[in-house]
Design an enzyme around this catalytic site. Sequence first.
Site, PDB file in Angstrom:
ATOM      1  N   ARG A 163     -45.539 -63.854  -3.108  1.00 31.79           N
ATOM      2  CA  ARG A 163     -45.368 -65.207  -3.618  1.00 31.79           C
ATOM      3  C   ARG A 163     -46.740 -65.875  -3.710  1.00 31.79           C
ATOM      4  O   ARG A 163     -47.432 -66.020  -2.702  1.00 31.79           O
ATOM      5  CB  ARG A 163     -44.460 -66.001  -2.666  1.00 31.79           C
ATOM      6  CG  ARG A 163     -44.313 -67.437  -3.061  1.00 31.79           C
ATOM      7  CD  ARG A 163     -43.530 -68.287  -2.083  1.00 31.79           C
ATOM      8  NE  ARG A 163     -43.791 -69.663  -2.448  1.00 31.79           N
ATOM      9  CZ  ARG A 163     -43.796 -70.693  -1.631  1.00 31.79           C
ATOM     10  NH1 ARG A 163     -43.500 -70.537  -0.348  1.00 31.79           N
ATOM     11  NH2 ARG A 163     -44.073 -71.891  -2.064  1.00 31.79           N
ATOM     12  N   GLU A 181     -40.963 -69.363   3.358  1.00 29.61           N
ATOM     13  CA  GLU A 181     -42.121 -69.412   4.262  1.00 29.61           C
ATOM     14  C   GLU A 181     -41.622 -69.412   5.696  1.00 29.61           C
ATOM     15  O   GLU A 181     -40.655 -70.117   6.030  1.00 29.61           O
ATOM     16  CB  GLU A 181     -42.954 -70.703   4.090  1.00 29.61           C
ATOM     17  CG  GLU A 181     -43.824 -70.742   2.890  1.00 29.61           C
ATOM     18  CD  GLU A 181     -44.663 -72.025   2.809  1.00 29.61           C
ATOM     19  OE1 GLU A 181     -44.971 -72.628   3.858  1.00 29.61           O
ATOM     20  OE2 GLU A 181     -44.995 -72.410   1.677  1.00 29.61           O
ATOM     21  N   HIS A 205     -47.818 -76.205  -6.076  1.00 27.84           N
ATOM     22  CA  HIS A 205     -48.014 -76.217  -4.618  1.00 27.84           C
ATOM     23  C   HIS A 205     -49.087 -77.279  -4.334  1.00 27.84           C
ATOM     24  O   HIS A 205     -50.173 -76.980  -3.866  1.00 27.84           O
ATOM     25  CB  HIS A 205     -48.422 -74.821  -4.140  1.00 27.84           C
ATOM     26  CG  HIS A 205     -48.211 -74.584  -2.668  1.00 27.84           C
ATOM     27  ND1 HIS A 205     -47.415 -73.570  -2.172  1.00 27.84           N
ATOM     28  CD2 HIS A 205     -48.708 -75.219  -1.583  1.00 27.84           C
ATOM     29  CE1 HIS A 205     -47.441 -73.587  -0.853  1.00 27.84           C
ATOM     30  NE2 HIS A 205     -48.217 -74.585  -0.470  1.00 27.84           N
ATOM     31  N   ASN A 237     -38.424 -73.232   3.693  1.00 27.68           N
ATOM     32  CA  ASN A 237     -39.622 -72.990   4.494  1.00 27.68           C
ATOM     33  C   ASN A 237     -39.314 -73.517   5.884  1.00 27.68           C
ATOM     34  O   ASN A 237     -39.026 -74.713   6.050  1.00 27.68           O
ATOM     35  CB  ASN A 237     -40.827 -73.761   3.935  1.00 27.68           C
ATOM     36  CG  ASN A 237     -41.247 -73.278   2.553  1.00 27.68           C
ATOM     37  OD1 ASN A 237     -40.696 -72.323   2.013  1.00 27.68           O
ATOM     38  ND2 ASN A 237     -42.235 -73.938   1.982  1.00 27.68           N
ATOM     39  N   TYR A 265     -40.544 -73.813   9.945  1.00 25.12           N
ATOM     40  CA  TYR A 265     -41.575 -73.646  10.972  1.00 25.12           C
ATOM     41  C   TYR A 265     -41.087 -74.073  12.351  1.00 25.12           C
ATOM     42  O   TYR A 265     -41.329 -73.407  13.333  1.00 25.12           O
ATOM     43  CB  TYR A 265     -42.843 -74.433  10.596  1.00 25.12           C
ATOM     44  CG  TYR A 265     -43.547 -73.786   9.421  1.00 25.12           C
ATOM     45  CD1 TYR A 265     -44.465 -72.773   9.631  1.00 25.12           C
ATOM     46  CD2 TYR A 265     -43.244 -74.135   8.105  1.00 25.12           C
ATOM     47  CE1 TYR A 265     -45.087 -72.129   8.567  1.00 25.12           C
ATOM     48  CE2 TYR A 265     -43.863 -73.503   7.036  1.00 25.12           C
ATOM     49  CZ  TYR A 265     -44.780 -72.501   7.273  1.00 25.12           C
ATOM     50  OH  TYR A 265     -45.384 -71.855   6.225  1.00 25.12           O
ATOM     51  N   GLU A 300     -42.228 -77.532  -1.280  1.00 27.91           N
ATOM     52  CA  GLU A 300     -42.131 -78.608  -0.281  1.00 27.91           C
ATOM     53  C   GLU A 300     -42.368 -80.007  -0.838  1.00 27.91           C
ATOM     54  O   GLU A 300     -43.309 -80.712  -0.419  1.00 27.91           O
ATOM     55  CB  GLU A 300     -43.117 -78.349   0.869  1.00 27.91           C
ATOM     56  CG  GLU A 300     -42.814 -77.096   1.649  1.00 27.91           C
ATOM     57  CD  GLU A 300     -43.744 -76.877   2.833  1.00 27.91           C
ATOM     58  OE1 GLU A 300     -44.636 -77.708   3.085  1.00 27.91           O
ATOM     59  OE2 GLU A 300     -43.593 -75.849   3.512  1.00 27.91           O
TER      60      GLU A 300
HETATM   61  O1  IFM Z   1     -50.056 -73.933   4.677  1.00 28.97           O
HETATM   62  C1  IFM Z   1     -48.850 -74.611   4.530  1.00 28.97           C
HETATM   63  C2  IFM Z   1     -48.271 -74.346   3.160  1.00 28.97           C
HETATM   64  O2  IFM Z   1     -49.144 -74.708   2.153  1.00 28.97           O
HETATM   65  C3  IFM Z   1     -46.989 -75.138   2.978  1.00 28.97           C
HETATM   66  N1  IFM Z   1     -46.083 -74.895   4.065  1.00 28.97           N
HETATM   67  C4  IFM Z   1     -46.587 -75.008   5.412  1.00 28.97           C
HETATM   68  C5  IFM Z   1     -47.841 -74.170   5.564  1.00 28.97           C
HETATM   69  C6  IFM Z   1     -48.387 -74.280   7.001  1.00 28.97           C
HETATM   70  O3  IFM Z   1     -48.688 -75.616   7.292  1.00 28.97           O
END
Ligand code: IFM
Length: 456
Positions: free
Chosen positions: A85, A370, A129, A296, A298, A174
Amino acid sequence: MAASAATPAREPLPSFPRDFLWGVSTSAHQIEGAADRRGASVWDAFTAVPGNVKDGSTAEVACDHYHRYREDVALVRDLGVDAYRFSVSWPRVLPAGAGAVDPAGLDFYDRLVDELCTAGVRPVATLFHWDTPLVLQETGGWLNRGTAERFADYTAVVAARIGDRVTKWITLNEPAEHTLLGHALGQHAPGERLLFDALPAAHHQLLAHGLAVRALRAAGAHDIGIANSHGPTWPASADPADTAAADFYDLLLNRLFADPLLLGRYPDGIAELMPGDDIDADLSVIAEPLDWYGINFYQPTKVGAPLPEGTGGEFAGVALPPELPFSPREIEGHPVTDFGWPVVPEALTELLTAFRDRYADRLPPLVITENGCSYEGLDDQERIAYLDSHLRALHRALDAGVDVRGYFVWSLIDNFEWAEGFRRRFGLVHVDHATQTRTPKASYHWLREVLRTRRP
Ligand code: IFM
Protein backbone atom coordinates in the site's frame (compact mmCIF):
# COMPACT_ATOMS: atom_id res chain seq x y z
CA MET A 1 24.46 -3.23 11.43
CA ALA A 2 22.69 -6.55 11.44
CA ALA A 3 19.40 -7.45 13.06
CA SER A 4 19.16 -10.65 15.01
CA ALA A 5 16.71 -13.06 13.42
CA ALA A 6 16.51 -15.00 16.67
CA THR A 7 13.23 -14.39 18.49
CA PRO A 8 11.89 -16.02 21.64
CA ALA A 9 9.79 -19.13 20.97
CA ARG A 10 6.12 -18.27 20.52
CA GLU A 11 3.05 -20.35 19.89
CA PRO A 12 2.56 -20.41 16.11
CA LEU A 13 -0.09 -17.97 14.98
CA PRO A 14 -3.47 -19.51 14.21
CA SER A 15 -4.23 -20.10 10.52
CA PHE A 16 -5.72 -17.29 8.50
CA PRO A 17 -7.94 -17.91 5.48
CA ARG A 18 -5.98 -18.87 2.37
CA ASP A 19 -7.03 -15.76 0.47
CA PHE A 20 -6.36 -13.39 3.41
CA LEU A 21 -4.39 -10.41 2.04
CA TRP A 22 -1.07 -9.62 3.75
CA GLY A 23 0.57 -6.30 3.09
CA VAL A 24 2.72 -3.41 4.24
CA SER A 25 1.91 0.31 4.02
CA THR A 26 3.68 3.60 3.40
CA SER A 27 2.69 7.07 2.25
CA ALA A 28 4.16 9.45 -0.31
CA HIS A 29 5.07 12.42 1.85
CA GLN A 30 6.57 10.20 4.54
CA ILE A 31 9.00 8.33 2.27
CA GLU A 32 9.39 9.77 -1.21
CA GLY A 33 11.54 12.87 -0.77
CA ALA A 34 12.45 14.49 -4.12
CA ALA A 35 10.44 17.48 -2.96
CA ASP A 36 12.16 19.59 -5.62
CA ARG A 37 10.52 17.44 -8.30
CA ARG A 38 6.91 18.05 -7.32
CA GLY A 39 4.55 20.85 -6.40
CA ALA A 40 4.47 21.99 -2.77
CA SER A 41 1.95 20.56 -0.34
CA VAL A 42 0.52 21.86 2.91
CA TRP A 43 3.10 19.71 4.72
CA ASP A 44 5.98 21.55 3.06
CA ALA A 45 4.58 24.85 4.34
CA PHE A 46 3.85 23.42 7.80
CA THR A 47 7.30 21.90 8.31
CA ALA A 48 8.93 25.18 7.25
CA VAL A 49 7.53 26.85 10.39
CA PRO A 50 9.99 26.46 13.29
CA GLY A 51 8.49 24.49 16.16
CA ASN A 52 5.88 22.62 14.11
CA VAL A 53 7.99 19.46 13.79
CA LYS A 54 9.55 18.32 17.05
CA ASP A 55 13.01 17.49 15.70
CA GLY A 56 12.97 20.34 13.18
CA SER A 57 13.20 17.93 10.24
CA THR A 58 11.37 18.10 6.93
CA ALA A 59 10.42 15.45 4.38
CA GLU A 60 12.35 17.06 1.54
CA VAL A 61 14.49 13.93 1.27
CA ALA A 62 12.64 11.61 3.68
CA CYS A 63 13.66 8.04 2.70
CA ASP A 64 14.58 9.08 -0.83
CA HIS A 65 12.15 6.43 -2.01
CA TYR A 66 11.61 8.40 -5.21
CA HIS A 67 15.11 7.33 -6.26
CA ARG A 68 15.36 4.08 -4.28
CA TYR A 69 11.94 2.58 -5.00
CA ARG A 70 13.48 -0.48 -6.66
CA GLU A 71 15.37 -1.33 -3.48
CA ASP A 72 12.19 -0.81 -1.44
CA VAL A 73 10.09 -2.98 -3.75
CA ALA A 74 12.74 -5.70 -3.45
CA LEU A 75 12.34 -5.50 0.35
CA VAL A 76 8.58 -5.91 -0.05
CA ARG A 77 9.03 -8.85 -2.40
CA ASP A 78 11.54 -10.58 -0.13
CA LEU A 79 9.26 -10.10 2.85
CA GLY A 80 6.74 -12.31 1.09
CA VAL A 81 3.61 -10.14 1.51
CA ASP A 82 0.93 -10.15 -1.16
CA ALA A 83 0.39 -6.40 -1.42
CA TYR A 84 2.03 -3.03 -0.99
CA ARG A 85 0.00 0.00 0.00
CA PHE A 86 1.52 3.30 -1.16
CA SER A 87 0.03 6.73 -1.69
CA VAL A 88 0.12 8.97 -4.71
CA SER A 89 1.27 12.53 -4.06
CA TRP A 90 -1.40 14.82 -5.48
CA PRO A 91 1.07 17.74 -5.95
CA ARG A 92 3.52 15.43 -7.74
CA VAL A 93 0.87 14.63 -10.32
CA LEU A 94 -0.86 18.02 -10.43
CA PRO A 95 1.53 20.64 -9.01
CA ALA A 96 -1.24 23.24 -8.83
CA GLY A 97 -3.82 20.72 -7.62
CA ALA A 98 -5.75 21.05 -10.88
CA GLY A 99 -5.07 21.80 -14.51
CA ALA A 100 -1.68 20.85 -15.90
CA VAL A 101 -0.44 17.34 -15.18
CA ASP A 102 3.28 16.88 -14.58
CA PRO A 103 4.13 13.87 -16.78
CA ALA A 104 7.23 13.12 -14.70
CA GLY A 105 5.04 12.73 -11.62
CA LEU A 106 2.73 10.24 -13.27
CA ASP A 107 5.74 8.44 -14.77
CA PHE A 108 7.10 7.81 -11.28
CA TYR A 109 3.94 5.97 -10.18
CA ASP A 110 3.86 4.11 -13.47
CA ARG A 111 7.40 2.83 -12.82
CA LEU A 112 6.61 1.98 -9.20
CA VAL A 113 3.51 0.01 -10.15
CA ASP A 114 5.38 -1.82 -12.89
CA GLU A 115 8.13 -2.70 -10.47
CA LEU A 116 5.58 -4.10 -8.01
CA CYS A 117 3.87 -6.15 -10.69
CA THR A 118 7.20 -7.55 -11.87
CA ALA A 119 7.98 -8.47 -8.26
CA GLY A 120 4.63 -10.28 -7.98
CA VAL A 121 3.30 -7.78 -5.40
CA ARG A 122 -0.20 -6.32 -5.77
CA PRO A 123 -0.23 -2.49 -5.87
CA VAL A 124 -2.75 -0.90 -3.48
CA ALA A 125 -2.98 2.84 -4.13
CA THR A 126 -4.12 5.51 -1.68
CA LEU A 127 -5.11 8.73 -3.43
CA PHE A 128 -4.84 11.12 -0.50
CA HIS A 129 -2.60 10.77 2.53
CA TRP A 130 -2.72 14.38 3.80
CA ASP A 131 -0.50 16.15 1.24
CA THR A 132 -2.98 18.66 -0.16
CA PRO A 133 -1.43 20.80 -2.93
CA LEU A 134 -0.46 24.12 -1.35
CA VAL A 135 -2.09 26.05 -4.19
CA LEU A 136 -5.46 24.60 -3.19
CA GLN A 137 -4.87 25.53 0.44
CA GLU A 138 -4.53 29.12 -0.67
CA THR A 139 -8.18 29.00 -1.72
CA GLY A 140 -9.35 27.32 1.49
CA GLY A 141 -8.15 23.74 1.08
CA TRP A 142 -10.64 21.28 2.53
CA LEU A 143 -12.79 24.13 3.84
CA ASN A 144 -13.58 24.88 0.20
CA ARG A 145 -16.10 22.58 -1.46
CA GLY A 146 -14.26 23.01 -4.76
CA THR A 147 -11.37 20.94 -3.37
CA ALA A 148 -13.64 17.89 -3.40
CA GLU A 149 -14.30 18.42 -7.11
CA ARG A 150 -10.58 18.95 -7.82
CA PHE A 151 -9.90 15.69 -5.99
CA ALA A 152 -12.28 13.80 -8.27
CA ASP A 153 -10.52 15.26 -11.33
CA TYR A 154 -7.13 14.25 -9.93
CA THR A 155 -8.48 10.76 -9.21
CA ALA A 156 -9.52 10.37 -12.84
CA VAL A 157 -6.03 11.38 -14.00
CA VAL A 158 -4.35 8.80 -11.76
CA ALA A 159 -6.83 6.04 -12.61
CA ALA A 160 -6.34 6.62 -16.33
CA ARG A 161 -2.61 6.04 -15.95
CA ILE A 162 -2.19 3.22 -13.40
CA GLY A 163 -5.73 1.87 -13.07
CA ASP A 164 -4.95 -1.09 -15.32
CA ARG A 165 -2.54 -2.50 -12.69
CA VAL A 166 -3.71 -1.20 -9.30
CA THR A 167 -5.63 -3.99 -7.59
CA LYS A 168 -7.19 -2.05 -4.73
CA TRP A 169 -7.94 1.65 -4.27
CA ILE A 170 -8.10 3.71 -1.10
CA THR A 171 -9.61 7.15 -1.61
CA LEU A 172 -8.56 8.89 1.62
CA ASN A 173 -6.35 8.02 4.52
CA GLU A 174 -7.66 8.86 8.00
CA PRO A 175 -9.90 11.85 7.33
CA ALA A 176 -10.67 11.83 11.07
CA GLU A 177 -7.02 12.54 11.97
CA HIS A 178 -6.65 15.01 9.14
CA THR A 179 -9.69 16.91 10.41
CA LEU A 180 -8.91 16.71 14.12
CA LEU A 181 -5.13 17.19 14.08
CA GLY A 182 -4.83 19.29 10.94
CA HIS A 183 -7.91 21.50 11.05
CA ALA A 184 -9.27 21.49 14.62
CA LEU A 185 -6.14 21.40 16.80
CA GLY A 186 -3.38 22.64 14.49
CA GLN A 187 -0.89 19.90 15.35
CA HIS A 188 -0.64 18.77 11.72
CA ALA A 189 -0.73 20.58 8.41
CA PRO A 190 -2.40 22.78 7.43
CA GLY A 191 -2.12 23.90 11.06
CA GLU A 192 -5.65 25.26 11.46
CA ARG A 193 -7.01 25.58 15.01
CA LEU A 194 -10.68 25.81 14.20
CA LEU A 195 -12.09 23.43 16.82
CA PHE A 196 -15.67 22.68 15.75
CA ASP A 197 -15.47 25.08 12.85
CA ALA A 198 -13.28 22.38 11.27
CA LEU A 199 -16.38 20.27 10.51
CA PRO A 200 -16.67 21.54 6.90
CA ALA A 201 -13.25 19.99 6.24
CA ALA A 202 -14.73 16.64 7.29
CA HIS A 203 -17.74 17.06 5.02
CA HIS A 204 -15.68 18.08 2.01
CA GLN A 205 -13.29 15.15 2.47
CA LEU A 206 -16.28 12.82 2.61
CA LEU A 207 -17.73 14.42 -0.50
CA ALA A 208 -14.33 14.09 -2.20
CA HIS A 209 -14.33 10.42 -1.29
CA GLY A 210 -17.75 9.83 -2.84
CA LEU A 211 -16.88 11.75 -5.99
CA ALA A 212 -13.61 9.82 -6.25
CA VAL A 213 -15.42 6.48 -5.92
CA ARG A 214 -17.61 7.54 -8.85
CA ALA A 215 -14.57 8.70 -10.85
CA LEU A 216 -12.77 5.42 -10.19
CA ARG A 217 -15.77 3.34 -11.24
CA ALA A 218 -16.22 5.48 -14.35
CA ALA A 219 -12.60 4.65 -15.19
CA GLY A 220 -13.34 0.92 -14.84
CA ALA A 221 -11.67 0.50 -11.43
CA HIS A 222 -13.06 -1.83 -8.80
CA ASP A 223 -12.17 -2.98 -5.29
CA ILE A 224 -12.50 0.46 -3.75
CA GLY A 225 -12.32 1.35 -0.06
CA ILE A 226 -11.24 4.04 2.36
CA ALA A 227 -8.81 3.87 5.30
CA ASN A 228 -10.09 5.37 8.52
CA SER A 229 -8.57 5.50 11.97
CA HIS A 230 -10.70 3.85 14.63
CA GLY A 231 -10.38 2.63 18.19
CA PRO A 232 -12.59 1.74 21.14
CA THR A 233 -13.36 4.69 23.39
CA TRP A 234 -13.53 3.87 27.07
CA PRO A 235 -15.09 6.20 29.64
CA ALA A 236 -12.77 7.19 32.50
CA SER A 237 -15.49 6.17 35.01
CA ALA A 238 -19.18 5.36 35.22
CA ASP A 239 -19.88 8.98 36.13
CA PRO A 240 -22.40 10.35 33.58
CA ALA A 241 -20.08 13.29 32.83
CA ASP A 242 -17.35 10.83 31.82
CA THR A 243 -19.63 8.53 29.82
CA ALA A 244 -21.09 11.52 27.97
CA ALA A 245 -17.56 12.75 27.17
CA ALA A 246 -16.57 9.27 25.95
CA ASP A 247 -19.70 9.03 23.78
CA PHE A 248 -18.85 12.36 22.24
CA TYR A 249 -15.28 11.32 21.47
CA ASP A 250 -16.58 8.04 20.03
CA LEU A 251 -18.83 10.08 17.76
CA LEU A 252 -15.89 12.16 16.51
CA LEU A 253 -13.49 9.29 15.98
CA ASN A 254 -15.69 6.35 15.12
CA ARG A 255 -18.97 7.68 13.74
CA LEU A 256 -18.48 11.10 12.13
CA PHE A 257 -17.02 9.44 9.04
CA ALA A 258 -18.24 5.86 9.22
CA ASP A 259 -21.96 6.69 9.66
CA PRO A 260 -22.29 8.77 6.48
CA LEU A 261 -20.12 6.34 4.53
CA LEU A 262 -21.95 3.22 5.65
CA LEU A 263 -25.41 4.43 6.65
CA GLY A 264 -25.78 7.49 4.43
CA ARG A 265 -26.48 9.82 7.36
CA TYR A 266 -24.58 11.83 9.94
CA PRO A 267 -24.95 11.06 13.65
CA ASP A 268 -27.75 13.08 15.32
CA GLY A 269 -27.07 16.78 15.51
CA ILE A 270 -24.15 16.78 13.05
CA ALA A 271 -25.86 17.30 9.67
CA GLU A 272 -27.06 20.75 10.81
CA LEU A 273 -23.45 21.80 11.37
CA MET A 274 -22.29 20.82 7.90
CA PRO A 275 -21.96 23.22 4.96
CA GLY A 276 -23.86 23.02 1.69
CA ASP A 277 -27.35 23.66 0.41
CA ASP A 278 -28.39 20.06 0.01
CA ILE A 279 -26.83 17.73 2.57
CA ASP A 280 -29.06 14.84 1.52
CA ALA A 281 -27.75 15.05 -2.05
CA ASP A 282 -24.18 15.12 -0.75
CA LEU A 283 -24.88 12.15 1.52
CA SER A 284 -26.04 10.09 -1.42
CA VAL A 285 -22.64 10.73 -3.07
CA ILE A 286 -20.76 10.02 0.17
CA ALA A 287 -22.56 6.72 0.66
CA GLU A 288 -21.59 5.24 -2.71
CA PRO A 289 -21.32 1.53 -1.89
CA LEU A 290 -17.83 0.45 -0.92
CA ASP A 291 -16.21 -2.86 -1.84
CA TRP A 292 -14.53 -2.93 1.56
CA TYR A 293 -13.85 -0.66 4.53
CA GLY A 294 -10.31 -0.06 5.81
CA ILE A 295 -9.54 0.30 9.50
CA ASN A 296 -6.28 1.73 10.81
CA PHE A 297 -5.91 0.58 14.39
CA TYR A 298 -3.25 1.59 16.89
CA GLN A 299 -4.77 1.97 20.36
CA PRO A 300 -7.96 2.50 22.37
CA THR A 301 -8.61 5.86 24.05
CA LYS A 302 -9.85 6.50 27.57
CA VAL A 303 -11.87 9.67 27.80
CA GLY A 304 -13.34 11.69 30.63
CA ALA A 305 -15.10 14.98 31.20
CA PRO A 306 -13.02 18.11 30.51
CA LEU A 307 -10.34 18.81 33.11
CA PRO A 308 -9.84 22.24 34.62
CA GLU A 309 -7.38 24.24 32.54
CA GLY A 310 -3.75 23.43 33.32
CA THR A 311 -4.44 20.09 35.03
CA GLY A 312 -3.88 17.66 32.16
CA GLY A 313 -6.05 17.25 29.09
CA GLU A 314 -3.36 16.36 26.57
CA PHE A 315 -3.62 14.76 23.17
CA ALA A 316 -0.45 13.52 21.45
CA GLY A 317 1.57 15.45 24.03
CA VAL A 318 -0.16 18.76 23.35
CA ALA A 319 -2.39 20.58 25.81
CA LEU A 320 -5.98 20.57 24.62
CA PRO A 321 -8.06 23.73 24.53
CA PRO A 322 -10.30 23.84 27.61
CA GLU A 323 -13.43 24.42 25.54
CA LEU A 324 -13.36 20.81 24.22
CA PRO A 325 -16.09 18.71 25.84
CA PHE A 326 -13.75 15.79 26.67
CA SER A 327 -10.25 15.01 27.90
CA PRO A 328 -8.19 11.93 27.04
CA ARG A 329 -6.89 10.05 30.10
CA GLU A 330 -4.02 7.66 30.59
CA ILE A 331 -4.72 3.95 30.11
CA GLU A 332 -2.83 2.23 32.90
CA GLY A 333 -1.69 -1.36 33.27
CA HIS A 334 -0.46 -1.89 29.71
CA PRO A 335 2.96 -1.53 28.12
CA VAL A 336 3.44 1.55 25.98
CA THR A 337 5.32 2.09 22.72
CA ASP A 338 8.10 4.67 22.36
CA PHE A 339 5.35 7.06 21.32
CA GLY A 340 3.64 6.44 24.67
CA TRP A 341 0.71 4.66 23.01
CA PRO A 342 -0.74 1.84 25.14
CA VAL A 343 -0.44 -1.67 23.69
CA VAL A 344 -3.88 -3.24 24.09
CA PRO A 345 -4.43 -5.95 21.47
CA GLU A 346 -7.80 -7.03 22.87
CA ALA A 347 -9.06 -3.55 21.92
CA LEU A 348 -8.72 -4.59 18.26
CA THR A 349 -11.06 -7.55 18.80
CA GLU A 350 -13.44 -5.22 20.64
CA LEU A 351 -13.32 -2.66 17.85
CA LEU A 352 -13.95 -5.16 15.06
CA THR A 353 -16.85 -6.90 16.79
CA ALA A 354 -18.34 -3.51 17.75
CA PHE A 355 -18.14 -2.39 14.12
CA ARG A 356 -19.94 -5.53 13.01
CA ASP A 357 -22.61 -5.00 15.69
CA ARG A 358 -23.02 -1.29 14.93
CA TYR A 359 -23.24 -1.50 11.14
CA ALA A 360 -24.52 -5.07 10.68
CA ASP A 361 -25.55 -5.75 7.09
CA ARG A 362 -24.41 -2.28 5.97
CA LEU A 363 -20.81 -3.20 6.72
CA PRO A 364 -18.74 -4.38 3.76
CA PRO A 365 -15.76 -6.69 4.34
CA LEU A 366 -13.11 -5.07 6.53
CA VAL A 367 -9.38 -4.75 5.87
CA ILE A 368 -6.87 -3.62 8.51
CA THR A 369 -5.11 -1.02 6.38
CA GLU A 370 -2.65 -0.02 9.13
CA ASN A 371 -1.43 -1.50 12.39
CA GLY A 372 1.97 -1.09 13.95
CA CYS A 373 4.05 0.62 16.61
CA SER A 374 7.08 2.83 17.12
CA TYR A 375 10.14 1.35 18.78
CA GLU A 376 13.84 2.01 18.46
CA GLY A 377 16.39 -0.65 17.61
CA LEU A 378 17.08 -3.39 15.12
CA ASP A 379 16.35 -6.25 17.49
CA ASP A 380 12.79 -5.02 17.90
CA GLN A 381 11.27 -7.77 19.98
CA GLU A 382 8.58 -5.35 21.24
CA ARG A 383 7.37 -4.83 17.66
CA ILE A 384 7.22 -8.58 17.13
CA ALA A 385 5.21 -8.94 20.33
CA TYR A 386 2.91 -6.10 19.22
CA LEU A 387 2.26 -7.55 15.77
CA ASP A 388 1.93 -11.11 17.05
CA SER A 389 -0.61 -10.11 19.72
CA HIS A 390 -2.62 -7.95 17.32
CA LEU A 391 -2.78 -10.73 14.73
CA ARG A 392 -4.11 -13.06 17.42
CA ALA A 393 -6.66 -10.39 18.39
CA LEU A 394 -7.68 -10.07 14.76
CA HIS A 395 -8.04 -13.81 14.54
CA ARG A 396 -10.37 -13.80 17.53
CA ALA A 397 -12.57 -11.37 15.61
CA LEU A 398 -12.55 -13.75 12.63
CA ASP A 399 -13.58 -16.55 14.99
CA ALA A 400 -16.42 -14.33 16.21
CA GLY A 401 -17.65 -14.06 12.62
CA VAL A 402 -16.31 -10.63 11.63
CA ASP A 403 -15.44 -10.56 7.93
CA VAL A 404 -11.85 -9.24 7.83
CA ARG A 405 -10.06 -9.86 4.53
CA GLY A 406 -6.56 -8.46 5.02
CA TYR A 407 -3.91 -6.92 7.27
CA PHE A 408 -1.31 -4.26 6.40
CA VAL A 409 1.56 -3.43 8.73
CA TRP A 410 2.42 0.22 9.22
CA SER A 411 5.12 0.56 8.02
CA LEU A 412 7.57 -1.01 5.59
CA ILE A 413 10.37 1.42 6.48
CA ASP A 414 11.13 4.00 9.17
CA ASN A 415 9.88 7.31 7.80
CA PHE A 416 8.88 10.92 8.44
CA GLU A 417 6.36 10.66 11.27
CA TRP A 418 4.63 14.00 10.69
CA ALA A 419 4.92 16.43 13.64
CA GLU A 420 7.32 14.00 15.34
CA GLY A 421 9.77 14.15 12.43
CA PHE A 422 12.18 11.21 12.36
CA ARG A 423 11.94 10.64 16.12
CA ARG A 424 9.47 7.76 15.80
CA ARG A 425 10.36 4.55 14.01
CA PHE A 426 7.45 2.44 12.79
CA GLY A 427 9.36 0.43 10.17
CA LEU A 428 9.99 -3.27 9.75
CA VAL A 429 13.10 -1.98 8.03
CA HIS A 430 15.47 0.47 9.71
CA VAL A 431 16.48 3.51 7.68
CA ASP A 432 19.63 5.41 8.52
CA HIS A 433 18.40 8.85 7.55
CA ALA A 434 21.95 10.15 7.07
CA THR A 435 23.05 7.46 4.60
CA GLN A 436 19.66 6.05 3.49
CA THR A 437 20.91 2.55 4.27
CA ARG A 438 18.05 0.10 4.74
CA THR A 439 18.48 -2.71 7.29
CA PRO A 440 15.71 -5.23 7.93
CA LYS A 441 14.89 -5.47 11.63
CA ALA A 442 14.14 -8.64 13.62
CA SER A 443 10.42 -7.96 13.03
CA TYR A 444 10.96 -8.10 9.27
CA HIS A 445 12.59 -11.53 9.58
CA TRP A 446 9.83 -12.66 11.95
CA LEU A 447 7.04 -11.59 9.59
CA ARG A 448 8.79 -13.21 6.64
CA GLU A 449 8.90 -16.47 8.56
CA VAL A 450 5.24 -16.17 9.54
CA LEU A 451 4.32 -15.68 5.89
CA ARG A 452 6.65 -18.38 4.60
CA THR A 453 5.32 -21.05 6.93
CA ARG A 454 1.70 -20.37 6.10
CA ARG A 455 2.13 -20.93 2.37
CA PRO A 456 2.31 -24.37 0.79
O1 IFM B 1 2.46 7.49 10.24
C1 IFM B 1 1.08 7.52 10.45
C2 IFM B 1 0.35 7.36 9.14
O2 IFM B 1 0.71 8.34 8.23
C3 IFM B 1 -1.15 7.46 9.37
N1 IFM B 1 -1.56 6.54 10.40
C4 IFM B 1 -0.84 6.54 11.64
C5 IFM B 1 0.65 6.40 11.37
C6 IFM B 1 1.43 6.39 12.70
O3 IFM B 1 1.20 7.58 13.39
